[in-house]
Design a protein around this motif. Structure first.
Motif, short mmCIF file in Angstrom:
data_model
loop_
_atom_site.label_atom_id
_atom_site.label_comp_id
_atom_site.label_asym_id
_atom_site.label_seq_id
_atom_site.Cartn_x
_atom_site.Cartn_y
_atom_site.Cartn_z
N ILE A 122 -7.52 2.07 3.34
CA ILE A 122 -6.67 0.86 3.92
C ILE A 122 -6.11 0.02 2.64
CG2 ILE A 122 -6.98 -1.74 4.35
CD1 ILE A 122 -6.98 0.05 6.57
N GLU A 123 -6.59 0.21 1.32
CA GLU A 123 -6.08 -0.25 0.40
C GLU A 123 -4.82 0.55 -0.13
OE1 GLU A 123 -9.69 2.23 -0.96
OE2 GLU A 123 -9.22 0.74 0.33
N LYS A 124 -4.47 1.76 0.34
CA LYS A 124 -3.53 2.54 0.07
C LYS A 124 -2.58 2.60 1.34
CE LYS A 124 -4.23 4.24 -3.90
NZ LYS A 124 -3.19 4.33 -4.88
N SER A 125 -2.93 1.62 2.54
CA SER A 125 -1.88 1.46 3.54
C SER A 125 -1.10 0.23 3.07
CB SER A 125 -2.71 1.05 4.45
OG SER A 125 -3.58 1.96 5.06
N VAL A 126 0.47 0.72 2.98
CA VAL A 126 1.46 -0.18 2.61
C VAL A 126 1.69 -1.16 3.58
CG1 VAL A 126 3.63 -0.49 1.56
CG2 VAL A 126 2.15 1.52 1.00
N ALA A 127 1.93 -1.01 4.81
CA ALA A 127 2.54 -1.68 5.89
C ALA A 127 2.08 -1.27 7.18
CB ALA A 127 3.87 -2.16 5.71
N VAL A 128 2.36 -1.97 8.29
CA VAL A 128 2.16 -1.42 9.60
C VAL A 128 3.25 -1.91 10.54
CG1 VAL A 128 0.73 -1.56 11.92
CG2 VAL A 128 -0.25 -1.27 9.58
N PHE A 129 3.85 -0.97 11.42
CA PHE A 129 4.81 -1.45 12.26
C PHE A 129 4.28 -1.01 13.52
CE2 PHE A 129 7.17 -0.38 8.35
CZ PHE A 129 8.21 -1.28 8.23
N ASN A 130 4.13 -1.96 14.48
CA ASN A 130 3.48 -1.74 15.71
C ASN A 130 4.63 -1.92 16.96
OD1 ASN A 130 1.25 -1.68 17.62
ND2 ASN A 130 1.56 -3.78 17.88
N LEU A 131 4.44 -0.97 17.63
CA LEU A 131 5.33 -1.10 19.06
C LEU A 131 4.37 -1.15 20.26
CD1 LEU A 131 6.74 0.90 16.87
CD2 LEU A 131 8.41 1.58 18.98
N ASP A 132 4.89 -2.22 20.89
CA ASP A 132 3.93 -2.65 22.18
C ASP A 132 4.97 -3.17 23.19
OD1 ASP A 132 1.94 -3.24 24.15
OD2 ASP A 132 0.65 -4.26 22.67
N SER A 133 5.32 -2.16 24.17
CA SER A 133 6.42 -2.60 25.03
C SER A 133 7.68 -2.92 24.70
CB SER A 133 5.85 -4.00 25.87
OG SER A 133 4.54 -3.51 26.56
N THR A 134 8.51 -1.82 24.74
CA THR A 134 9.98 -1.91 24.32
C THR A 134 10.83 -2.56 24.97
OG1 THR A 134 10.51 0.18 25.30
CG2 THR A 134 9.54 0.44 22.95
N ASN A 135 12.08 -2.98 24.53
CA ASN A 135 12.77 -3.70 25.35
C ASN A 135 13.62 -2.90 26.26
OD1 ASN A 135 14.98 -5.44 25.96
ND2 ASN A 135 16.54 -4.97 24.25
N VAL A 136 13.60 -3.14 27.08
CA VAL A 136 14.27 -2.38 28.61
C VAL A 136 15.24 -3.37 29.18
CG1 VAL A 136 12.45 -0.98 29.15
CG2 VAL A 136 12.44 -3.26 30.33
N TYR A 137 15.62 -4.28 28.66
CA TYR A 137 16.59 -5.28 29.15
C TYR A 137 18.16 -5.15 28.49
CZ TYR A 137 12.23 -6.80 31.08
OH TYR A 137 11.17 -6.76 31.91
N ALA A 155 7.33 -6.51 16.53
CA ALA A 155 8.73 -6.99 16.83
C ALA A 155 9.69 -6.12 17.63
CB ALA A 155 9.28 -7.05 15.41
N GLY A 156 10.45 -6.68 18.09
CA GLY A 156 11.36 -6.08 18.90
C GLY A 156 12.01 -6.91 20.11
N GLY A 157 13.29 -6.44 20.74
CA GLY A 157 13.73 -7.18 21.63
C GLY A 157 14.42 -8.56 21.27
N GLY A 158 14.76 -9.43 21.94
CA GLY A 158 15.40 -10.70 21.86
C GLY A 158 15.58 -11.60 22.85
N THR A 159 16.01 -12.45 22.96
CA THR A 159 16.31 -13.43 23.86
C THR A 159 17.82 -13.72 24.16
OG1 THR A 159 16.53 -15.43 22.50
CG2 THR A 159 14.29 -14.98 23.47
N GLN A 160 18.78 -13.21 23.44
CA GLN A 160 20.19 -13.37 23.68
C GLN A 160 20.78 -12.02 23.81
OE1 GLN A 160 22.17 -15.81 20.52
NE2 GLN A 160 20.09 -16.39 19.68
N PRO A 161 21.04 -11.92 25.18
CA PRO A 161 21.91 -10.52 25.55
C PRO A 161 23.22 -10.33 24.87
CG PRO A 161 21.14 -11.71 27.53
CD PRO A 161 20.89 -12.70 26.52
N LEU A 162 23.59 -9.29 24.65
CA LEU A 162 24.77 -8.65 23.92
C LEU A 162 25.87 -9.45 24.28
CD1 LEU A 162 25.92 -7.33 21.39
CD2 LEU A 162 26.33 -5.50 22.73
N ASP A 163 26.15 -9.36 25.73
CA ASP A 163 27.39 -9.81 26.67
C ASP A 163 26.77 -10.31 27.72
OD1 ASP A 163 27.08 -7.38 27.98
OD2 ASP A 163 28.20 -6.40 26.51
#
Length: 547
Positions: free
Chosen positions: A392-407, A467-475
């Protein structure tokens, strides 16, 4: 965007000052394969995989699929060549035929109440156990708050509100206001009731503060309930029964005790509270425990210069499985949650592997962990964090994916629990290439930071983001599509309708995979060790350098 760009530029400077490079200067640009991403989601969420419950045939199919995918991509098995890490588990199955009476009021299993026991005993039998209302069930010295103060819970059953005191009156600034703290999580409430010596713990379900309807409780808390195999000393301290009661039935219980639950809720949010209801519980049901290993899938790409330092990607492969008591569709396919996230780490792994084969290996190692048992309480990630293949002390960071953006694509990018660690600056720097800006989650009261696998690593001090997705659709067109798809998928969280859909717009998911890739690529090629900011509960474990 004119007002946003100067801020983003400042963030890039901040990240660069810590050793991060400009994401636009990457020598390898990821080319995610949307069809392959779709195929992975569709296969993992197919009926053939039976809802991917741990310790089932569906798990075996999932483990084979993921191991083969990592091997074909060119990653190595992290566990002495094996892609599998055994996670000792026990499955507790409470009988559907339960006799439950609270304050003399008969309670119908599933409809009114859901109870289980995480003890290895064939019969649970509780007679005349006193019921005690303990507010939010919180013992937090740092907030000068103890709902159990002055009360002996031995032999008694705690009745507890969901969430924490800050939710009801965020203007009071108690705890973290509207944003849930760990004290609001169901797992904490059962743990604290156990520490207090309680015989049982029952949480009052209320949809708004819980952030999910009763159907999620019914679907998730019935049938086999997995847990890690724990020491006998810990098990002896654990409550004998734990579960949830519908708000309507809880109101009836308090009325029988001559009390108003609404009034007590207000009091509980204002100050610690413990009130004996002068009513008792009778509970009886058969219980079965079976012990079987489940598995995390762990694959790595060794670094060239600092191979002992690891950037971790996590996504849970498991879902709820099947429910033979249901009529019609019995399979919880878990397409969004979390076949999509699992497919996401496969795509990212392929990109890093391709980068390495083209002569650009990273300085640090990149390791991917597809975890088991997340739906049962982050079991696989908790086990890995306690029994890491790489320190664990050699683990720099964690990026977690749980349910991706399908919108569809978004103008913003949600970081759950935003403001916790320096790791976020890498995401913010990467977002500039997409003209997007980082934002906090829309509903911090749901406690999202504590509800997925990254939290197991945060508890050990490893900076972790979800992290991931957002609340403001592109268009406008994306906004219309999103509204329509949201309606189609309404009520599908932890339900049988969480199935793969051909009409999903995965362009937003691919956007987010690119952000994770770019942020991890930067961190994998410098010597920085991000830390947690002073205001967070994890600061003392790995402090941020820039205070």
């Amino acid at each position: 965007m004119r007002h946003i760009l100067p801020l983003c530029a400042a963030l890039i400077v901040s990240a660069c000052s810590q050793g991060a490079s400009d994401p636009s200067s990457d020598t390898f640009s990821p080319q995610f394969d949307e069809q392959r991403f779709r195929d992975d989601i569709q296969i993992l969420a197919s009926d053939r995989f039976e809802g991917r419950a741990p310790t089932t045939h569906g798990e075996k199919l999932t483990l084979d699929y993921l191991s083969n995918a990592f091997e074909q991509a060119g990653l190595v098995g992290a566990n002495d060549g094996s892609y599998l890490q055994a996670v000792p588990m026990v499955s507790y199955t409470a009988s559907e035929n339960q006799s439950i009476s609270l304050a003399g009021i008969p309670m119908q299993y599933r409809d009114d109440i859901v109870l289980s026991s995480r003890h290895n005993q064939p019969q649970i039998s509780i007679k005349d156990a006193p019921l005690v209302f303990v507010g939010y069930g919180v013992n937090a010295p740092e907030y000068d708050w103890n709902d159990y103060k002055g009360i002996d819970m031995k032999g008694k059953i705690a009745v507890i509100l969901v969430n924490d005191p800050g939710f009801a009156h965020p203007e009071s600034k108690r705890f973290n206001g509207k944003a849930m703290t760990y004290y609001g999580r169901w797992s904490y409430k059962f743990e604290e009731a156990s520490r207090q010596g309680a015989l049982g713990a029952i949480i009052i379900h209320d949809t708004k503060p819980a952030s999910y309807p009763w159907s999620v409780v019914e679907n998730s808390w019935t049938g086999p309930q997995q847990d890690l195999v724990l020491s006998q000393e810990i098990m002896d301290q654990r409550v004998q029964v734990e579960g949830w009661i519908q708000l309507e039935q809880a109101n009836a219980l308090f009325e029988k005790a001559g009390l108003s639950l609404d009034t007590l809720m207000d009091r509980a949010a204002a100050a610690p509270i413990a009130i004996a209801l002068n009513q008792s519980a009778d509970i009886a049901f058969a219980n079965n425990a079976t012990f079987t290993d489940s598995y995390n899938v762990v694959a790595t790409l060794p670094g060239k210069a600092a191979a002992d330092e690891h950037i971790l990607f996590t996504a849970h492969w498991d879902h709820i499985g099947t429910d033979d008591s249901k009529q019609g569709d019995k399979i919880y396919n878990g397409a969004l949650d979390n076949a999509s996230g699992t497919a996401g780490i496969l795509e990212i792994a392929r990109q890093f592997a391709q980068q390495a084969t083209q002569g650009h290996p990273n300085d640090r190692s990149i390791t991917f962990i597809a975890t088991t048992g997340e739906e049962q309480g982050l079991l696989g990630s908790r086990y890995y964090a306690a029994n890491p293949i790489y320190p664990i002390e050699k683990s720099v960071a964690v990026f977690n994916l749980d349910s991706t953006n399908v919108y569809g694509k978004t103008k913003d990018f949600t970081i759950v629990g935003k403001g916790k660690s320096e790791l976020e600056t890498y995401l913010e720097a990467a977002l500039v290439s997409q003209n997007r800006v980082a934002v906090s989650e829309k509903y911090p009261e749901s406690g999202g930071f504590f509800r997925s696998d990254h939290f197991s690593f945060a508890q050990k001090g490893v900076p972790a983001v979800f992290a991931g997705g957002g609340t403001q659709p592109l268009d406008e067109a994306t906004a219309i599509y999103k509204a329509q798809m949201k309606q189609k998928m309404k009520g599908c969280y932890h339900n049988v309708c969480d199935e793969y859909r051909e009409d999903w717009d995965l362009s937003g998911a691919l956007q987010d995979l690119a952000i994770y890739y770019k942020a991890a690529h930067q961190l994998a090629n410098n010597s920085d060790w991000p830390g947690y900011y002073p205001a967070t509960e994890f600061h003392h474990l790995r402090p941020a350098k820039q205070q």
